[in-house]
Enzyme design. Structure first.
Site, PDB file in Angstrom:
ATOM      1  N   GLU A  21       0.820  -1.196   0.000  1.00 44.60           N
ATOM      2  CA  GLU A  21       0.000   0.000   0.000  1.00 44.60           C
ATOM      3  C   GLU A  21       0.866   1.264   0.000  1.00 44.60           C
ATOM      4  O   GLU A  21       1.804   1.388   0.790  1.00 44.60           O
ATOM      5  CB  GLU A  21      -1.003   0.014   1.157  1.00 44.60           C
ATOM      6  N   CYS A  22       0.573   2.153  -0.922  1.00 41.60           N
ATOM      7  CA  CYS A  22       1.191   3.463  -1.060  1.00 41.60           C
ATOM      8  C   CYS A  22       2.721   3.350  -1.164  1.00 41.60           C
ATOM      9  O   CYS A  22       3.228   2.892  -2.177  1.00 41.60           O
ATOM     10  CB  CYS A  22       0.748   4.358   0.093  1.00 41.60           C
ATOM     11  N   GLY A  23       3.467   3.740  -0.135  1.00 44.69           N
ATOM     12  CA  GLY A  23       4.914   3.657  -0.203  1.00 44.69           C
ATOM     13  C   GLY A  23       5.414   2.259  -0.482  1.00 44.69           C
ATOM     14  O   GLY A  23       6.430   2.074  -1.166  1.00 44.69           O
ATOM     15  N   MET A  30       3.965   0.176  -2.405  1.00 43.73           N
ATOM     16  CA  MET A  30       3.810   0.012  -3.844  1.00 43.73           C
ATOM     17  C   MET A  30       4.930   0.723  -4.599  1.00 43.73           C
ATOM     18  O   MET A  30       5.442   0.197  -5.601  1.00 43.73           O
ATOM     19  CB  MET A  30       2.447   0.554  -4.284  1.00 43.73           C
ATOM     20  N   SER A  80      -1.786  -0.763  -4.212  1.00 46.82           N
ATOM     21  CA  SER A  80      -2.633   0.420  -4.373  1.00 46.82           C
ATOM     22  C   SER A  80      -2.116   1.553  -3.495  1.00 46.82           C
ATOM     23  O   SER A  80      -1.368   1.325  -2.542  1.00 46.82           O
ATOM     24  CB  SER A  80      -4.084   0.095  -3.985  1.00 46.82           C
TER      25      SER A  80
END
Length: 441
Positions: free
Chosen positions: A328-330, A332, A420
């Site tokens: 998730e986020c970082g 990714m 994501s």
């Protein structure tokens, strides 16, 4: 029914000093041997680091939409059973957001302590305090604290401007440490407490300043004026052990630090064994059934992450064995082929997800989001300063509360990899989390 003194610390806007005041108040009482439990209103990974250091206890988020009122009530009741004082830091301005910090205060009857940056005002301070108190007539109220005050004469002018003298809880001077900001900031918010070797000294400086105010001089007897009843919530169904017998490897270090304590609690309730590893320290991937790469600051450590070849090989083998990986986020960003940094340079990354990401000066996305995973709705939020160009298939897009969102964050799916910008609040739907991590149906 459990009764405990409680305050929700809010402000007219962001940047007024809420975090400093909450952390200072928690540290002041913890130093005196009192049990303090701190919460953060809304999704936040950074402020809670300071509050945990100040109070010595884990810090959970409270949001009437992401958590739900029942979850918030359960967390507040559990804290009140164990604490001498409960503190909640608001989010943005007191009435900002849906739901807002004021909504949370009204729902649970928690008095609001307003922190106002008074560095460039005098009589207007009283107008702000009056407006905050009376804008919504049913708002529980404690009083107002003037922050970043120039001196005694300035404090006297501010106090005289109040229509209701009992609102005055003191003046806090601008607190600095060796001419530097007490709690330094960067693009996603405050620098986390564990990244500063003198973090506790910074909190002590703030607590010492607060100790000179009427608010800081209150003992437990005086704090009872803000006692709140926190009823026991109804019994809830236990979380099914859908990850029993499975090991989930969780990246955790300065590059991957955006981890809600409640998310780890949910993994434990699902029956998972959690094994932490540090990509920055050069750790290889531990033996596991699933991997979670949380958000954080990979952009600040991109070269060091790229140098961990052993971990990259381990993750490739993990995916080749069709084992789940949730990023998730970082998390990714680390998986992409490359990452363009703020200075324009490009750093090759792990290359497990086809595409690139680029840091930018402007905020790219902010707000609550929900993700529908085969009929299981998982709630959370997005907050990032990067954009991504990825050719992997999009399984689903997140949406804003209450409906579709054309600009929703994509959930990329490539084999057993799911990635994501969406930050998940695991407790909102443990079944969906188990699905992401390969648990039993």
């Amino acid at each position: 029914m459990t009764r405990c003194p409680a305050l929700l610390v809010a402000a007219p806007a962001s940047g007024q000093g809420k975090t400093t005041v909450v952390a200072a108040l928690a540290r002041l009482h913890a130093r005196q041997g009192r049990r303090v439990r701190v919460f953060k209103c809304g999704p936040d990974f950074l402020d809670p680091h300071w509050h945990q250091l100040a109070s010595g206890t884990p810090v959970h988020s409270l949001d009437l939409w992401i958590n739900g009122a029942e979850d918030c009530a359960a967390r507040l009741h559990a804290a009140a059973c164990d604490a001498d004082l409960v503190l909640i830091e608001g989010v943005m301005g007191l009435f900002d957001g849906e739901p807002s910090a004021a909504d949370l205060a009204r729902h649970f009857g928690v008095p609001v302590l307003a922190v106002v940056d008074a560095s460039a005002m005098a009589g207007t301070f009283g107008a702000l305090a009056h407006g905050l108190r009376h804008y919504q007539p049913d708002l529980p109220w404690a009083g107002v604290l003037a922050n970043r005050v120039a001196g005694e004469r300035h404090a006297e002018m501010l106090q005289r401007g109040l229509r209701e003298p009992a609102d005055w809880l003191g003046a806090l001077p601008r607190v600095a440490l060796e001419n530097a900001a007490l709690l330094p900031e960067r693009h996603l918010g405050l620098v986390a407490a564990h990244e500063l070797p003198d973090a506790l000294a910074r909190l002590d400086a703030a607590a010492d300043a607060l100790a000179a105010t009427p608010l800081g001089q209150m003992d437990l007897v005086e704090l009872q004026r803000w006692a709140v009843d926190f009823p026991a919530p109804p019994d809830r169904l236990p979380v099914p052990p859908l990850l029993a017998g499975r090991t989930v490897a969780v990246a955790r270090d300065a590059a991957f630090s955006f981890i809600y304590p409640a998310n780890l609690d949910t993994l434990a309730q699902l029956g998972a064994q959690v094994r932490f590893f540090s990509p920055l320290a050069g750790d290889a991937l531990p033996a596991c059934d699933a991997v979670w790469l949380p958000g954080g600051y990979p952009e600040l450590h991109a070269a060091q992450l790229a140098a961990n070849r052993g971990l990259q090989d381990g993750l490739r083998a993990h995916l080749a064995a069709d084992k789940p990986l949730w990023a998730e986020c970082g998390g990714m960003l680390a998986l992409f082929e490359s990452l363009r940094l703020q200075d324009g340079s490009v750093q090759a990354m792990w290359g497990l997800l086809p595409g690139t990401a680029a840091m930018q000066a402007r905020l790219a996305s902010l707000g609550p989001r929900q993700l529908d995973l085969a009929g299981q709705m998982l709630r959370g939020h997005s907050f990032h300063y990067s954009t991504a160009d990825c050719s992997a298939p999009v399984l689903v897009r997140s949406s804003r509360p209450g409906g579709a969102d054309a600009d929703g964050e994509p959930l990329f799916a490539l084999g057993s990899l799911r990635a994501s910008y969406f930050h998940a609040w695991f407790a909102s739907n443990p079944v969906a989390v188990a699905q992401l991590l390969g648990g039993a149906a």
